[in-house]
Write a protein that holds these residues in place. Sequence first.
Motif: not given
Length: 142
Positions: A14, A17, A22, A109, A115
């Motif tokens: 996370c 990314s 998020r 993912e 990522r």
Amino acid sequence: MTSSVDIEDFIVLCERSNFQSRDVILEGVRSKKYELTRSSLDVVPARRMLDIYSRRSRHVRQFAPNSEHATRMVGDIDAYVSALENATDDLIKLWTVSVDDTWSYSIFEGTLAKRIFGCIFTADRRNFSIEEWDELWGRESE
């Protein structure tokens, strides 16, 4: 139950990314407010996911004019589709972050890119009455 290693791996994933929700997901997983599950399914080719979620976007879009939930889902799905369009040779693994018994995030993912490509906020149909489900989707109950 998800192992502490999986949780640590997910947090690192996370952090590297950039995707919708998020920060909320990271806070929920770190605080153990949300439950993390790694799918036991094998990876799925990104090209296949692109096909599935392009169709899903078109389907959900029909509800968006009357539903905040559908509008949000269309945004989530479209962001995921956009990421997939640039990574069609990748392989996708699914994670689920459960907010509660009704709501969760499906997180995708890219295993080769290492990522997260997408995150879709979803509702569990089993925990809604017919009337509540119709209202969520902006449909009139029959």
